[in-house]
Each structure stands twice: as structure tokens, then as C-alpha cells.
Design a protein around this motif. Structure first.
Motif, PDB file in Angstrom:
ATOM      1  N   GLN A   1       0.707  -1.093   0.067  1.00  0.00           N
ATOM      2  CA  GLN A   1      -0.270   0.054  -0.218  1.00  0.00           C
ATOM      3  C   GLN A   1       0.949   1.219  -0.419  1.00  0.00           C
ATOM      4  OE1 GLN A   1      -3.010   0.944  -0.274  1.00  0.00           O
ATOM      5  NE2 GLN A   1      -3.470   2.597   0.146  1.00  0.00           N
TER       6      GLN A   1
ATOM      7  N   THR B   1       2.627   1.700  -3.117  1.00  0.00           N
ATOM      8  CA  THR B   1       1.344   2.331  -4.881  1.00  0.00           C
ATOM      9  C   THR B   1       1.844   3.718  -4.518  1.00  0.00           C
ATOM     10  OG1 THR B   1      -0.392   2.236  -2.602  1.00  0.00           O
ATOM     11  CG2 THR B   1       0.027   1.133  -4.456  1.00  0.00           C
ATOM     12  N   HIS B   2       1.981   4.755  -3.093  1.00  0.00           N
ATOM     13  CA  HIS B   2       2.036   5.738  -3.294  1.00  0.00           C
ATOM     14  C   HIS B   2       3.165   6.153  -3.619  1.00  0.00           C
ATOM     15  CE1 HIS B   2      -1.667   6.983  -0.826  1.00  0.00           C
ATOM     16  NE2 HIS B   2      -0.750   5.829  -0.492  1.00  0.00           N
TER      17      HIS B   2
ATOM     18  N   MET C   1       5.116   5.084  -6.066  1.00  0.00           N
ATOM     19  CA  MET C   1       4.699   4.711  -7.585  1.00  0.00           C
ATOM     20  C   MET C   1       4.116   5.840  -8.387  1.00  0.00           C
ATOM     21  SD  MET C   1       3.948   1.250  -8.560  1.00  0.00           S
ATOM     22  CE  MET C   1       4.443   0.006  -6.991  1.00  0.00           C
ATOM     23  N   GLN C   2       2.445   6.486  -8.464  1.00  0.00           N
ATOM     24  CA  GLN C   2       2.175   7.097  -8.423  1.00  0.00           C
ATOM     25  C   GLN C   2       3.025   9.021  -8.335  1.00  0.00           C
ATOM     26  OE1 GLN C   2      -0.420   7.640  -8.990  1.00  0.00           O
ATOM     27  NE2 GLN C   2      -0.887   5.338  -9.428  1.00  0.00           N
ATOM     28  N   GLU C   3       4.036   8.634  -7.389  1.00  0.00           N
ATOM     29  CA  GLU C   3       4.885  10.462  -6.900  1.00  0.00           C
ATOM     30  C   GLU C   3       6.289  10.172  -7.739  1.00  0.00           C
ATOM     31  OE1 GLU C   3       6.597  13.584  -5.883  1.00  0.00           O
ATOM     32  OE2 GLU C   3       4.550  12.877  -5.565  1.00  0.00           O
TER      33      GLU C   3
ATOM     34  N   VAL D   1       5.402   9.357 -10.938  1.00  0.00           N
ATOM     35  CA  VAL D   1       4.744   9.684 -12.157  1.00  0.00           C
ATOM     36  C   VAL D   1       4.543  10.932 -11.996  1.00  0.00           C
ATOM     37  CG1 VAL D   1       2.961   9.278 -13.521  1.00  0.00           C
ATOM     38  CG2 VAL D   1       3.981   7.408 -12.725  1.00  0.00           C
ATOM     39  N   ALA D   2       4.530  11.440 -10.702  1.00  0.00           N
ATOM     40  CA  ALA D   2       3.649  13.070 -10.677  1.00  0.00           C
ATOM     41  C   ALA D   2       4.683  13.434 -10.689  1.00  0.00           C
ATOM     42  CB  ALA D   2       2.633  12.981  -9.291  1.00  0.00           C
TER      43      ALA D   2
ATOM     44  N   THR E   1       9.388   5.666 -14.924  1.00  0.00           N
ATOM     45  CA  THR E   1       8.430   4.862 -14.821  1.00  0.00           C
ATOM     46  C   THR E   1       9.069   3.948 -14.090  1.00  0.00           C
ATOM     47  OG1 THR E   1       9.218   4.860 -17.275  1.00  0.00           O
ATOM     48  CG2 THR E   1       9.279   2.869 -16.038  1.00  0.00           C
TER      49      THR E   1
END
Length: 278
Positions: free
Chosen positions: A248, A251-252, A254-256, A258-259, A271
Motif C-alpha cells: 500500500q 503504490t504511493h 509509484m504514483q509520486e 509519475v507525478a 517509470t
């Protein structure tokens, strides 16, 4: 009115059908059901691909030298072999779901130039070479661009030899196993000029209906290995507030990634290439 005198070799053109056939023949080594290629560095399939290249190069009259990190140099003699070579080439190792042309095109296009010069009876002033770099993709061993990196002294041969795959096999042992540890010191190889032909790895030219382009810049890369440590817990009785779920949290992150790339548009890139959950 002035006239321009062209070189007698200005009209030389490669044999496109012959190049295509070579590409398709190499693509059979490690072919995948969807029409791609899986030929990971230093596997038996990579050895077969290397053997194919060496055979093609020798048939074109080249001599072969291999350095201790497994880079292969196919040399076509010139009129003055004391001159540094004019070199082209790329790699023939692939991603696990790679295509037929990534890297392979640059290698076999170089050999096709040699074949065309042979057909026309042309001997160049300086020697010409085609190089196959070892583990350029980095899909089995990291760092990426390993063979060219050792050649350029970006990192040491010992560092490359010690790299391991997911099964714990080392570059040094696998190079020896497939028979491609050469005796030449990496980098002990003067180059007068280097040119690499390559397919477009992104969609930009195709999206703009442009056939060919010239690279003017290179993407700068920083590569991170990140470990998130949590705690195992039973999925049923463990309340959410008491869980320590590593995935969990990951995933944060990973999102960062991309952001962060989006905050630096249009040139930013981000990536996450591999996730292993234990």
C-alpha cells in the motif's frame, strides 16, 4: 553555370532485401508467439545470436576481436589500418518482450554497409568496424549499457563481472559459460568516429509522420532501487488501523514517480519498471 563533380561511389545503395532477410533470420533466435524476440543477455539464445553475427561478419571478410566484457568488434580492413576505425553498431540482446529491430537494426545495417562496399569493390581509407555491445538493455543484469559502459570507463570490469541476475548468476560466470570472454582490454580500441542507426524507441516521429530523425540529445537517467518494509498480517481478522502494508505504501511512491515527471513536462520521464512483493 557551375557543375558539381560527385564521387563515383555517391550512387551506392544498400541491398534492402538482403538486410531485411538478415534481420528476419536473427529474429528467429528467441522468437516469441506475438512476433517479438526474447533474447536476454548472456543466455544460450544470446550466444546463438552472437554466433550468427560472427558468422555473418566473417562471411563479409571481417576479422573478429572480443574484449573481456564480451563486446564484439568486426573489422573491415582499410587502406591505412594504422588509422582509428570508423565504427557503427549497437546491441543484439533484447528486453523480455523485445522487438525484432531494437539494437539489431544498428548491428546488421552496419554489416550490410560492409557487404555493399564489398559488392562495389570499395576499400575505405580507414578501417571500418561494427560493434555488438554486451548487455546494453540491462533486462537481465544491471547496470544497463554494461559493455559500452565498461568500454568507456564509466564503471569497472570487476563491477560488471559481479552483477547478478534474479537467480544469483553473475555476468562473469555467464560470459565464460557462453564462451565470449575475450582477451582485449575494454577501451583499448581507438575509434575515429562512431555512428549508430536505430529505430525510434518512442512514438514521436511516427506521430508526426516523419520518416527519419537525427538525435540531438540523450535522456539523463537516475535509477533507484527502493525497499519498503512492512509486516505480514492475516487479511481477515487484522483491523485496517493495525496493518503495516508495504504494498500500500509502495503504490504511493509509484504514483509520486509519475507525478514528479508530469511536474517537469514536457521533458520529464518517470517509470517504475519492476515490482517484487514478498
Amino acid at each position: 553555370m557551375s557543375t558539381v563533380s560527385l564521387s563515383p561511389h555517391a550512387a551506392l545503395r544498400i541491398n534492402g532485401a538482403r538486410l531485411w532477410n538478415s534481420l528476419m533470420e536473427l529474429a528467429q533466435i528467441g522468437t516469441t508467439p506475438k512476433g517479438g524476440v526474447c533474447r536476454l543477455a548472456l543466455t544460450d539464445l544470446d550466444r546463438q545470436g552472437r554466433d550468427f553475427f560472427v558468422a555473418q561478419a566473417k562471411a563479409a571478410g571481417c576479422s573478429i576481436r572480443i574484449d573481456s566484457v564480451g563486446n564484439i568488434f568486426a573489422r573491415r580492413a582499410g587502406l591505412d589500418n594504422s588509422l582509428p576505425a570508423v565504427m557503427t553498431g549497437s546491441h543484439i540482446d533484447t528486453q523480455p518482450t523485445g522487438g525484432k529491430f531494437d539494437g539489431n537494426y544498428g548491428v546488421l545495417a552496419g554489416l550490410e554497409v560492409f557487404k555493399t562496399l564489398n559488392d562495389a569493390g570499395v576499400t575505405t581509407s580507414a578501417p571500418l568496424e561494427v560493434v555488438v555491445w554486451t548487455n546494453e538493455e540491462g533486462s537481465r543484469f544491471v547496470p544497463v549499457m554494461m559493455g559500452s559502459g565498461v568500454f568507456a570507463k564509466a564503471f569497472t570490469l570487476e563491477h560488471a563481472y559481479a552483477a547478478t541476475d534474479t537467480e544469483g548468476k553473475t555476468v562473469g560466470a555467464e560470459l565464460a559459460r557462453i564462451g565470449y570472454v575475450g582477451d582485449q582490454e575494454p577501451g583499448d580500441h581507438p575509434i575515429g568516429a562512431y555512428f549508430e542507426t536505430h529505430i525510434e524507441q518512442g512514438p514521436v516521429l511516427e506521430d508526426n509522420d516523419i520518416t527519419i530523425g537525427v538525435v540531438q540529445g540523450v535522456l539523463g537517467i537516475r535509477w533507484f532501487d527502493c525497499t519498503v518494509t512492512g509486516m505480514e498480517a492475516h487479511a481477515g481478522p487484522t483491523p485496517m488501523a493495525l496493518r503495516r502494508d508495504a504494498m500500500q505504501v509502495a503504490t504511493h511512491i509509484m504514483q509520486e514517480v509519475v507525478a514528479s515527471a508530469l511536474r517537469h513536462a514536457p521533458h520529464g520521464r518517470g517509470t517504475v519498471g519492476m515490482v517484487q512483493v514478498h
